[in-house]
Design an enzyme around this catalytic site. Structure first.
Site, mmCIF file in Angstrom:
data_model
loop_
_atom_site.group_PDB
_atom_site.id
_atom_site.type_symbol
_atom_site.label_atom_id
_atom_site.label_comp_id
_atom_site.label_asym_id
_atom_site.label_seq_id
_atom_site.Cartn_x
_atom_site.Cartn_y
_atom_site.Cartn_z
ATOM 1 N N ALA A 1 0.842 -1.196 0.000
ATOM 2 C CA ALA A 1 0.000 0.000 0.000
ATOM 3 C C ALA A 1 0.875 1.242 0.000
ATOM 4 O O ALA A 1 2.017 1.216 0.470
ATOM 5 C CB ALA A 1 -0.928 0.007 1.214
ATOM 6 N N ASP A 2 0.322 2.314 -0.527
ATOM 7 C CA ASP A 2 1.008 3.602 -0.460
ATOM 8 C C ASP A 2 -0.021 4.697 -0.230
ATOM 9 O O ASP A 2 -1.054 4.733 -0.895
ATOM 10 C CB ASP A 2 1.785 3.893 -1.745
ATOM 11 C CG ASP A 2 2.692 5.102 -1.574
ATOM 12 O OD1 ASP A 2 3.808 4.925 -1.045
ATOM 13 O OD2 ASP A 2 2.268 6.206 -1.937
ATOM 14 N N THR A 3 0.278 5.566 0.722
ATOM 15 C CA THR A 3 -0.658 6.622 1.094
ATOM 16 C C THR A 3 -0.134 7.984 0.652
ATOM 17 O O THR A 3 1.036 8.303 0.874
ATOM 18 C CB THR A 3 -0.902 6.609 2.613
ATOM 19 O OG1 THR A 3 -1.436 5.334 2.997
ATOM 20 C CG2 THR A 3 -1.880 7.705 3.021
ATOM 21 N N GLY B 1 -3.305 3.737 -2.262
ATOM 22 C CA GLY B 1 -3.295 2.745 -3.316
ATOM 23 C C GLY B 1 -3.020 1.391 -2.690
ATOM 24 O O GLY B 1 -2.137 1.261 -1.840
#
Length: 202
Positions: free
Chosen positions: A76-78, A113
């Site tokens: 995940a990427d924030t 994401g």
């Protein structure tokens, strides 16, 4: 957690304590935790949501290349943005302060994401999702901003703030997933794992 024979082991492509905690909340304990070191620099004129999706995929693929066994990789990427302006992952006191000043009294969007890859017998099945949460901070005084910056909890955080920490007291309004703001949208995570045949509720 005892793995069901039909469940592949989970590999988390992040050492984020928040993401580990969130997985634990849904009774998933990763068998491996591997930090994916990638270049997180936005491309020219890249928008926040596509950036979050691209980086999550890059993290997942990076970890896939490092493991040999069959597994399910969660990455995940924030990204925090005000309009189209992407705020950095703050690395210094000054960056935290600049981010908090920008967020003060304004609505912003938090995008995470999510990329989950099922690696089984060298076959890859890729699922990608994007979650969005709208957050509004109250108007902050200089005293509040300076105090928050002194806590150092915004260091290495997207947008220079840790929502599950003291910054939670700044939230005047939130619309959407709270777990998304923490770094891993659980609704999307559970649904995606289920679609890949992982028995979440076992």
């Amino acid at each position: 957690m005892k793995w069901n024979q039909k469940n592949l082991p989970i590999v988390l492509a992040s050492r984020s304590p928040a993401r580990i905690e969130l997985l634990n909340r849904i009774k998933i304990i990763p068998s491996h935790i591997i930090k994916a070191d990638i270049d997180e620099t936005p491309n020219l004129r890249e928008l926040p949501a596509p950036l979050a999706v691209r980086l999550a995929y890059a993290k997942a693929i990076k970890v896939v290349s490092q493991i040999e066994e069959s597994a399910i990789i969660i990455a995940a990427d924030t990204v925090v943005a005000v309009g189209r302006r992407i705020l950095p992952k703050a690395t210094t006191y000054e960056e935290v302060k600049n981010c908090i000043k920008i967020l003060s009294g304004r609505r912003h969007r938090v995008y995470t994401g999510l990329c989950i890859i099922k690696k089984e017998n060298d076959r890859l099945t890729v699922r990608q999702k994007i979650a969005q949460t709208i957050v509004k901070f109250k108007k902050l005084s200089d005293e509040e901003i300076n105090f928050y910056c002194s806590l150092d909890e915004g260091i290495d955080k997207a947008g220079g703030c840790k929502i599950s920490g003291y910054a939670e007291a700044f939230i005047a309004f939130i619309s959407g997933s709270y777990s998304n703001v923490m770094g891993l949208p659980l609704f999307e995570t559970v649904n995606t794992l289920t679609s890949l045949g992982f028995k979440v509720y076992h």
